[in-house]
Write a protein that holds these residues in place. Structure first.
Motif, PDB file in Angstrom:
ATOM      1  N   SER A   1       0.862  -1.188   0.000  1.00 43.08           N
ATOM      2  CA  SER A   1       0.000   0.000   0.000  1.00 43.08           C
ATOM      3  C   SER A   1       0.894   1.232   0.000  1.00 43.08           C
ATOM      4  N   ALA A   2       0.265   2.398  -0.041  1.00 42.15           N
ATOM      5  CA  ALA A   2       1.026   3.643  -0.056  1.00 42.15           C
ATOM      6  C   ALA A   2       1.733   3.897   1.270  1.00 42.15           C
ATOM      7  N   ASP A   3       1.367   3.165   2.309  1.00 42.52           N
ATOM      8  CA  ASP A   3       1.985   3.338   3.631  1.00 42.52           C
ATOM      9  C   ASP A   3       3.298   2.588   3.762  1.00 42.52           C
ATOM     10  N   TRP A   4       3.735   1.936   2.678  1.00 49.79           N
ATOM     11  CA  TRP A   4       4.991   1.179   2.707  1.00 49.79           C
ATOM     12  C   TRP A   4       5.900   1.711   1.616  1.00 49.79           C
ATOM     13  N   VAL A   5       7.169   1.946   1.966  1.00 48.38           N
ATOM     14  CA  VAL A   5       8.119   2.523   1.013  1.00 48.38           C
ATOM     15  C   VAL A   5       9.430   1.744   1.049  1.00 48.38           C
ATOM     16  N   ALA A   6      10.237   1.935   0.025  1.00 48.02           N
ATOM     17  CA  ALA A   6      11.509   1.210  -0.073  1.00 48.02           C
ATOM     18  C   ALA A   6      12.615   1.891   0.724  1.00 48.02           C
ATOM     19  N   ASP A   7      12.428   3.164   1.090  1.00 51.06           N
ATOM     20  CA  ASP A   7      13.434   3.923   1.817  1.00 51.06           C
ATOM     21  C   ASP A   7      13.279   3.729   3.322  1.00 51.06           C
ATOM     22  N   SER A   8      14.406   3.636   4.027  1.00 50.41           N
ATOM     23  CA  SER A   8      14.348   3.422   5.484  1.00 50.41           C
ATOM     24  C   SER A   8      15.244   4.412   6.226  1.00 50.41           C
ATOM     25  N   THR A   9      15.274   5.668   5.760  1.00 52.69           N
ATOM     26  CA  THR A   9      16.199   6.641   6.337  1.00 52.69           C
ATOM     27  C   THR A   9      15.523   7.739   7.149  1.00 52.69           C
ATOM     28  N   ASP A  10      14.249   7.563   7.495  1.00 52.33           N
ATOM     29  CA  ASP A  10      13.553   8.572   8.289  1.00 52.33           C
ATOM     30  C   ASP A  10      14.015   8.497   9.738  1.00 52.33           C
TER      31      ASP A  10
END
Length: 208
Positions: free
Chosen positions: A108-117
Motif C-alpha cells: 500500500s502507499a503506507d509502505w516505502v523502499a526507503d528506510s532513512t527517516d
C-alpha cells in the motif's frame, strides 16, 4: 514397440526448449521431430523461465503457469522480493526500526523502499527536508546535526566576534551564521579596534 504411440499421437511445438509445449502448433506422428513434446501446458512458450513447475519470482509473469502472479502466488520465492518499510507519517521515508514487509510490490502507499527517516511520527522531518533554526535543535533533515552544527540550516543570523566584549563586533570580521548566537559574538560589527573595550562607536572621545 511402444503400443501407446500411433500415427495419431499429438505432439506440441516447444519453442523455448523448456520441455513444455504450447498448442500453437500440433503435429501427429509416432515419433516426434526435435523441438516437439507431448505436453501443451506452457503458458508462455517464448520464455524459458516460464512453464509448469518453474519457480515463481518477482518479475510480473506467471512463471509456474498456475494463473497466479508474483505476490498473489503462495509459491513465490521471497528471495526475489523486496523489503518495504512502514511510512507512518506519509512523507515518503520509512523507519528502519519500524515494521517491515517482504513483497514484490509495496502492499500500500503506507509502505516505502526507503528506510532513512529519523522521526517517522513527523512528516516535516526526513532526509531532504529543510533544516531550520528552532529552540529544540531538531534535526529536520536527518543528517545527524542540527541548527548551529548544520551548515544548511535556514534562519541563521550573521554574528561577529567581539573579542574585547564591548558589545561591538570586529569590523573586519566577515561574520558567521548562527541559529543560537554564542556569547563571544554580537550582531553589530562596527568596532574599529576589537582589542580595546574603550574603543567602539559609542565610546567617549578623549584627548590622547
Amino acid at each position: 514397440t511402444d503400443a501407446s504411440l500411433s500415427p495419431e499421437t499429438p505432439w506440441y511445438i516447444d519453442y523455448d526448449s523448456d520441455g513444455h509445449g504450447s498448442e500453437a502448433f500440433i503435429a501427429y506422428a509416432c515419433i516426434p521431430d526435435a523441438g516437439w513434446v507431448a505436453t501443451a501446458t506452457d503458458c508462455d512458450d517464448a520464455a524459458t523461465e516460464v512453464h509448469p513447475g518453474a519457480t515463481e519470482i518477482c518479475d510480473g509473469q506467471d512463471n509456474d503457469c498456475n494463473t497466479l502472479t508474483d505476490d498473489d502466488d503462495p509459491g513465490l520465492d521471497l528471495g526475489t522480493a523486496s523489503t518495504w518499510y512502514s511510512d507512518t507519517d506519509g512523507d515518503g521515508y520509512g523507519d528502519v526500526d519500524g515494521a517491515t514487509a517482504v513483497y514484490c510490490a509495496a502492499p500500500s502507499a503506507d509502505w516505502v523502499a526507503d528506510s532513512t527517516d529519523c522521526d517517522d511520527g513527523r512528516a516535516d522531518i526526513h532526509p531532504g527536508a529543510t533544516e531550520i533554526c528552532d529552540a529544540s535543535d531538531t534535526d529536520e533533515d536527518c543528517d545527524g546535526v542540527a541548527d548551529n552544527d548544520d551548515a544548511d540550516a535556514s534562519g541563521k543570523t550573521d554574528a561577529f566576534i567581539d573579542a574585547d566584549e564591548d558589545g561591538f563586533g570586529d569590523v573586519s570580521d566577515g561574520g558567521t551564521g548562527y541559529c543560537d548566537i554564542p556569547s563571544t559574538h554580537v550582531t553589530d560589527h562596527t568596532d574599529c579596534d576589537d582589542t580595546r573595550a574603550d574603543i567602539h562607536p559609542d565610546g567617549v572621545e578623549v584627548c590622547d
